[in-house]
Scaffold this motif. Structure first.
Motif, short mmCIF file in Angstrom:
data_model
loop_
_atom_site.label_atom_id
_atom_site.label_comp_id
_atom_site.label_asym_id
_atom_site.label_seq_id
_atom_site.Cartn_x
_atom_site.Cartn_y
_atom_site.Cartn_z
N VAL A 43 0.83 -1.36 0.08
CA VAL A 43 -0.04 -0.08 -0.05
C VAL A 43 1.10 1.33 0.00
N GLY A 44 2.24 1.02 0.31
CA GLY A 44 3.10 2.17 0.13
C GLY A 44 3.59 2.84 -1.07
N LYS A 45 3.33 1.88 -2.17
CA LYS A 45 3.42 2.17 -3.43
C LYS A 45 2.57 3.30 -3.98
N ARG A 46 3.15 4.30 -4.93
CA ARG A 46 2.19 5.46 -5.14
C ARG A 46 1.12 5.05 -5.95
N SER A 47 1.17 4.30 -7.00
CA SER A 47 -0.11 4.20 -7.78
C SER A 47 -0.74 2.77 -7.97
N LEU A 69 -0.39 -3.20 -7.16
CA LEU A 69 -0.81 -4.47 -7.85
C LEU A 69 0.29 -5.34 -8.07
N LEU A 70 1.29 -4.81 -8.72
CA LEU A 70 2.26 -5.47 -9.30
C LEU A 70 3.16 -5.90 -7.86
N SER A 71 3.37 -4.97 -7.00
CA SER A 71 4.05 -5.34 -5.77
C SER A 71 3.23 -6.56 -4.87
N SER A 100 3.65 -14.41 -5.88
CA SER A 100 4.43 -15.52 -6.83
C SER A 100 5.77 -15.84 -6.11
N ILE A 101 6.41 -14.93 -5.62
CA ILE A 101 7.73 -15.32 -4.68
C ILE A 101 7.27 -16.32 -3.59
N ARG A 102 6.34 -15.78 -2.71
CA ARG A 102 5.86 -16.69 -1.61
C ARG A 102 5.40 -18.28 -2.04
N MET A 157 7.64 -8.66 -17.24
CA MET A 157 7.84 -7.93 -15.80
C MET A 157 8.92 -7.10 -15.79
N LYS A 158 10.16 -7.63 -16.34
CA LYS A 158 11.61 -7.27 -16.42
C LYS A 158 11.50 -5.78 -16.89
N ASN A 159 10.48 -5.64 -17.81
CA ASN A 159 10.59 -4.25 -18.58
C ASN A 159 9.88 -3.19 -17.85
N LEU A 160 9.27 -3.71 -16.68
CA LEU A 160 8.18 -2.60 -16.18
C LEU A 160 8.71 -1.57 -15.76
#
Length: 226
Positions: free
Chosen positions: A151-155, A160-162, A168-170, A223-226
């Motif tokens: 939720v600390g992300k700006r947009s 969503l991506l965070s 995915s990692i978990r 995702m690497k290009n985001l």
């Protein structure tokens, strides 16, 4: 209580304990079982509690609500998960969260203060249980830390991506299910559902994700290009 042993043995709270020890502990902490229908409240903000809950069937949402009905989902608990333990361990503490049944569920209520004082039956597994409780509380801190990160992300897109990246990692997979429906996901990330749906559609068109209801698939190369 014996019928719940398969679930209890898989709960981190009872890690390393035998069936006999688990049943003894349940008696020691005055364990009782309750059933709740979907959307029913187990705990309400503003109350205090002497018990913590263990979900043995169904699921519950840990939420915060304001006077205007805006909902902030902190986490979701499934079978084997605990809730309310910090408040039950702090006599007189007022709940600033509510716990709501996300579906029909069964809950075991445990008097946690019995664990934090000398055990009246002098059970040999008392210290082991306290260590497990500390581990459970530490894990809750990590879960809340993850939410703060998202939720600390700006947009809306970044939130969503965070979240999706962390899931995915978990789950050690680019293809996974999340525990939330669309409205719950928006409430968890503290974003507008319509704005979130728009971003999900954009991410799908860009080939970053594929999704069907609660299932998501990430495309790592994009995702690497985001």
């Amino acid at each position: 209580m014996k019928k719940y042993l398969p679930i209890l043995k898989n709960s981190p709270f009872f890690k390393g304990l035998s069936d006999r020890e688990i049943l003894s502990i349940l008696q020691c902490v005055n364990a009782t079982t309750i059933s709740r229908k979907r959307d029913s409240y187990i705990f309400r903000a503003g109350d205090s509690t002497e018990v913590m809950g263990l979900v043995v069937s169904g699921g519950v949402l840990i939420i915060q609500e304001d006077l205007w009905g805006h909902r902030n989902i902190l986490s979701k608990c499934h079978a084997g998960d605990f809730f309310g333990e910090p408040y039950a361990a702090s006599p007189g503490a007022v709940l600033n969260i509510s716990v709501v049944a996300d579906e029909d569920c069964e809950i075991i209520l445990l008097h946690v203060q019995r664990l934090l004082t000398s055990c009246p039956t002098a059970c040999e597994h008392h210290q082991k249980l306290i260590r497990n409780l500390v581990s459970v509380l530490a894990n809750k801190i990590l879960i809340l830390n993850d939410k703060i990160t998202h939720v600390g992300k700006r947009s809306t897109r970044d939130k969503l991506l965070s979240y999706l990246s962390a899931e995915s990692i978990r789950q050690s997979s680019l293809s996974f299910d999340i525990p939330f429906d669309r409205q719950q996901l928006a409430d968890y990330l503290c974003i507008d559902r319509a704005a979130m749906s728009t971003e999900i559609s954009k991410l799908q068109k860009e080939g970053v994700i594929k999704t069907n209801r609660k299932h998501f698939e990430l495309t790592a190369c994009n995702m690497k290009n985001l």
